[in-house]
Scaffold this motif. Structure first.
Motif, short mmCIF file in Angstrom:
data_model
loop_
_atom_site.label_atom_id
_atom_site.label_comp_id
_atom_site.label_asym_id
_atom_site.label_seq_id
_atom_site.Cartn_x
_atom_site.Cartn_y
_atom_site.Cartn_z
N PRO A 139 0.80 -1.23 0.00
CA PRO A 139 0.00 0.00 0.00
C PRO A 139 0.83 1.28 0.00
O PRO A 139 0.41 2.29 -0.53
CB PRO A 139 -0.83 -0.11 1.28
CG PRO A 139 -0.08 -1.06 2.15
CD PRO A 139 0.61 -2.02 1.22
N VAL A 140 2.00 1.22 0.61
CA VAL A 140 2.79 2.44 0.77
C VAL A 140 3.72 2.67 -0.43
O VAL A 140 3.81 3.78 -0.96
CB VAL A 140 3.61 2.39 2.07
CG1 VAL A 140 4.49 3.62 2.21
CG2 VAL A 140 2.67 2.26 3.27
N TRP A 141 4.39 1.63 -0.88
CA TRP A 141 5.45 1.80 -1.88
C TRP A 141 5.01 1.46 -3.30
O TRP A 141 5.60 1.93 -4.26
CB TRP A 141 6.66 0.94 -1.51
CG TRP A 141 7.14 1.17 -0.12
CD1 TRP A 141 6.97 0.38 0.96
CD2 TRP A 141 7.87 2.33 0.34
NE1 TRP A 141 7.53 0.95 2.08
CE2 TRP A 141 8.10 2.14 1.72
CE3 TRP A 141 8.34 3.49 -0.27
CZ2 TRP A 141 8.78 3.08 2.49
CZ3 TRP A 141 9.02 4.42 0.50
CH2 TRP A 141 9.23 4.21 1.86
N ASP A 142 4.05 0.58 -3.47
CA ASP A 142 3.69 0.10 -4.81
C ASP A 142 2.40 0.69 -5.38
O ASP A 142 2.26 0.85 -6.57
CB ASP A 142 3.54 -1.44 -4.82
CG ASP A 142 4.88 -2.16 -4.78
OD1 ASP A 142 5.88 -1.58 -5.21
OD2 ASP A 142 4.91 -3.32 -4.30
N TYR A 148 -1.95 1.32 8.02
CA TYR A 148 -0.77 0.53 7.64
C TYR A 148 0.43 1.00 8.44
O TYR A 148 0.82 2.16 8.37
CB TYR A 148 -0.45 0.71 6.15
CG TYR A 148 -1.55 0.28 5.23
CD1 TYR A 148 -1.88 -1.06 5.09
CD2 TYR A 148 -2.25 1.22 4.48
CE1 TYR A 148 -2.89 -1.46 4.23
CE2 TYR A 148 -3.26 0.83 3.62
CZ TYR A 148 -3.58 -0.51 3.49
OH TYR A 148 -4.57 -0.88 2.65
N ILE A 151 4.26 1.29 8.73
CA ILE A 151 5.34 1.17 7.76
C ILE A 151 6.67 0.85 8.42
O ILE A 151 7.67 0.72 7.75
CB ILE A 151 5.46 2.44 6.89
CG1 ILE A 151 5.67 3.68 7.73
CG2 ILE A 151 4.23 2.59 6.02
CD1 ILE A 151 5.92 4.92 6.91
N PRO A 191 12.69 1.12 -1.36
CA PRO A 191 12.58 1.71 -0.03
C PRO A 191 13.49 1.00 0.98
O PRO A 191 13.82 -0.16 0.79
CB PRO A 191 11.11 1.49 0.31
CG PRO A 191 10.67 0.33 -0.52
CD PRO A 191 11.45 0.46 -1.77
N GLU A 206 -7.81 2.51 -3.71
CA GLU A 206 -7.50 3.17 -2.44
C GLU A 206 -8.46 4.33 -2.17
O GLU A 206 -8.74 4.67 -1.03
CB GLU A 206 -6.08 3.70 -2.47
CG GLU A 206 -5.04 2.61 -2.65
CD GLU A 206 -4.37 2.26 -1.34
OE1 GLU A 206 -4.86 1.32 -0.68
OE2 GLU A 206 -3.39 2.91 -1.00
N GLN A 229 9.50 3.66 -7.55
CA GLN A 229 8.38 3.90 -8.46
C GLN A 229 7.69 5.22 -8.18
O GLN A 229 7.41 5.53 -7.02
CB GLN A 229 7.31 2.82 -8.24
CG GLN A 229 7.73 1.43 -8.53
CD GLN A 229 6.63 0.49 -8.12
OE1 GLN A 229 5.66 0.34 -8.83
NE2 GLN A 229 6.77 -0.12 -6.96
N ILE A 260 4.07 9.52 0.40
CA ILE A 260 4.76 9.42 -0.89
C ILE A 260 4.29 10.53 -1.84
O ILE A 260 4.98 10.90 -2.78
CB ILE A 260 4.51 8.01 -1.49
CG1 ILE A 260 5.63 7.59 -2.44
CG2 ILE A 260 3.17 7.89 -2.17
CD1 ILE A 260 6.69 6.77 -1.80
#
Lengths: 387, 152
Positions: free
Chosen positions: A131-134, B18, B20, B51, B89, B113, B142
């Motif tokens: 969810p955060v990076w992709d 979430y 992280i 990351p 989302e 990305q 992000i």
């Protein structure tokens, strides 16, 4: 406990369509199960255990192993659910193989299924990624595949036309397969004129969304030949899950395919895959994979995949036919897709592939693709393995 | 490094949060406060990951060294998304067409990305040099990076 030899003794597939509102999930599963039992001439009571799988949260229902027991035949039987994304169908096949090879169960029923019409496939695939990076930019399967194709084109050169040639092949082969969803020939021009989805992938370069199910019965050496005179012996399997994040992928080639094929050839003593293997059922969700991944399989030299495809070698009647069934771009009920490759390879070995039969098949390879550019491989043989 | 950031779903209510982790939190704190990118380096194979993460998958060893990478880099691979779809989302349609790139930030071994500006599509190529364009508002996500623009 020593390792048992394992064979596929029966297969069953539904008629695959984009929408199957005539059945619910349990009923769809049952169609494939009944056909597999009929093919092997077995009753559900003969089955010792069941392995089932689909894509998580595609149908808005979880725990398929629980809610489908009436249809799957799982009432009062050991039943295991496995799900690994796109590779689900091949993972359940490999899981079933392990259950029989271990000697724990003699006859195992393996079921893959999906009703893609019941959800948003792109949305559902996107939520399978971090969810955060992709997820910010990731747009379902097509976006990652497009990135792979761009990297390959930049490294080795290939064109839209080369991709289209693969699509033309598989869509032509599909016309021979009554279970394929899309059975219509297309031309190179048709593919190139279809809308661009994500550069360089056109609409006719990719797989459809399909409702369907597939079931396969595996049996141990102790009973396989009593069930059928032509069992499909599984020589070896291999699996490679290489990356977590999409940014870690070595784009432009499929590392997991290269590693998995190396392992499976070694296990089976295969030195020249192109000459020794008679047919491949490749989990190829888009046309460019038909160029790139045959290089990773050691079928064509690096950068020569297109040339090999254009030569006609992978067409029906060629040196090494690929996807006689029409493959994934003609039919893609995701959780079943990898198992359909396995079942189609088994039909080729058993001589039951009817109008899509490749003559005199001794060795067949089937594959699964999914997750973060992951690969599963299964090697099928007419001859009982020596180990 | 005690800050433990949690990303929330935004204006639309969704019952998910979430975590992280502390490494991800360090990344977002540096990005938000200082507009810097940090990855982690594996002592065993010398690979710099973005990351940042705690474990080097291939070595399976713990990484403890943070390394600043970028902010400039090159396009590793890319595509331009042209078909309409709903962002799961947010429930909103994605702003197609959009450029989607895997950026090799200077000093990193894996790719990052993000969106790529596609004002001039002819410039969007593998190997093209890019730099991030940041948002004025600092949210700690992000999306503090609006996109990468081509600077060749």
């Amino acid at each position: 406990m020593s390792k048992k030899r394992v064979a596929i003794v029966g297969t069953g597939q539904t008629f695959h369509k984009s929408h199957r509102p005539d059945v619910n999930g349990q009923e769809l599963i049952n169609e494939a199960v009944q056909r597999a039992l009929c093919d092997a001439n077995l009753k559900i009571n003969d089955i010792d255990a069941i392995v089932i799988g689909n894509m998580d949260h595609f149908e808005g229902i979880n725990y398929v192993d629980c809610w489908s027991v009436d249809g799957s035949g799982g009432v009062m039987k050991p039943i295991i659910k496995l799900t690994t994304g796109g590779t689900t169908g091949s993972t359940i096949a490999i899981g079933g193989y392990h259950l029989v090879a271990s000697g724990i169960f003699e006859k195992v029923l393996i079921i893959g299924w999906e009703k893609n019409s019941e959800s948003d496939t792109t949305g559902a695939i996107t939520t399978a990624f971090d969810p955060v990076w992709d997820r910010l930019v990731f747009a379902g399967a097509i976006s990652g595949l497009a990135a792979e194709a761009q990297a390959y084109i930049s490294k080795y050169g290939a064109s839209d036309k080369d991709g289209a040639r693969v699509s033309v092949r598989d869509r032509k082969h599909a016309c021979n397969n009554p279970h394929a969803q899309l059975r219509k020939e297309v031309s190179i021009e048709d593919v190139l004129a279809s809308p661009m989805l994500a550069d360089p992938i056109h609409l006719l370069d990719v797989c459809p969304r399909t409702d369907g199910a597939c079931a396969v019965i595996m049996a141990s050496d102790d009973c396989a030949e009593k069930i059928t005179p032509t069992p499909d012996w599984i020589v070896a399997t291999s699996s490679r899950h290489k990356y977590t994040y999409l940014g870690d992928v070595n784009w432009g080639q499929l590392d997991s395919m290269a590693l998995a094929s190396k392992e499976i050839y070694k296990k089976a003593g295969i030195k020249e895959p192109r000459k020794e293997i008679n047919v491949i059922e490749l989990y190829q969700p888009y046309s460019f994979a038909g160029i790139i991944w045959i290089e990773d399989l050691g079928i064509a030299e690096k950068g020569n995949g297109s040339e090999y495809i254009w030569s006609g070698a992978t067409d029906m009647g060629g040196e090494l036919p690929i996807n006689p069934s029409g493959g994934v771009i003609a039919c893609n009920p995701i959780g079943a897709t990898g198992l359909i490759r396995c079942a189609e390879a088994a039909l080729q070995i058993m001589g039951k592939a009817e109008t899509r039969q490749v003559p005199d098949v001794k060795l067949a390879l089937s594959s699964g693709f999914g997750g973060c550019m992951w690969t599963d491989l299964i090697l099928h043989s007419k001859k009982k393995p020596d180990f | 490094m005690k800050e433990n950031i949690i990303i929330e779903s935004g204006a639309l209510f969704q019952p998910f949060n979430y975590s992280i982790g502390l490494y991800g939190s360090k990344f977002f704190k540096e990005l938000t406060d200082n507009r810097k990118f940090f990855g982690t380096k594996c002592q065993k194979c010398n690979k710099v990951y973005i990351p940042p993460r705690k474990v080097c998958g291939p070595c399976f060893s713990e990484m403890t060294e943070f390394v600043e990478v970028g902010p400039k880099g090159v396009i590793g691979t890319y595509t331009i998304l042209r078909y309409a779809f709903i962002d799961p989302e947010t429930g909103e349609q994605k702003p197609v067409p959009y450029g989607y790139g895997f950026i090799k930030l200077d000093g990193a071994d894996t790719l990052f990305q993000h969106y790529i500006n596609i004002e001039d599509e002819s410039k969007v190529k593998i190997g093209a040099r890019v730099e991030p364009v940041f948002s004025e508002e600092k949210k700690g996500t992000i999306k503090d990076i609006l996109y990468f623009k081509i600077i060749d």
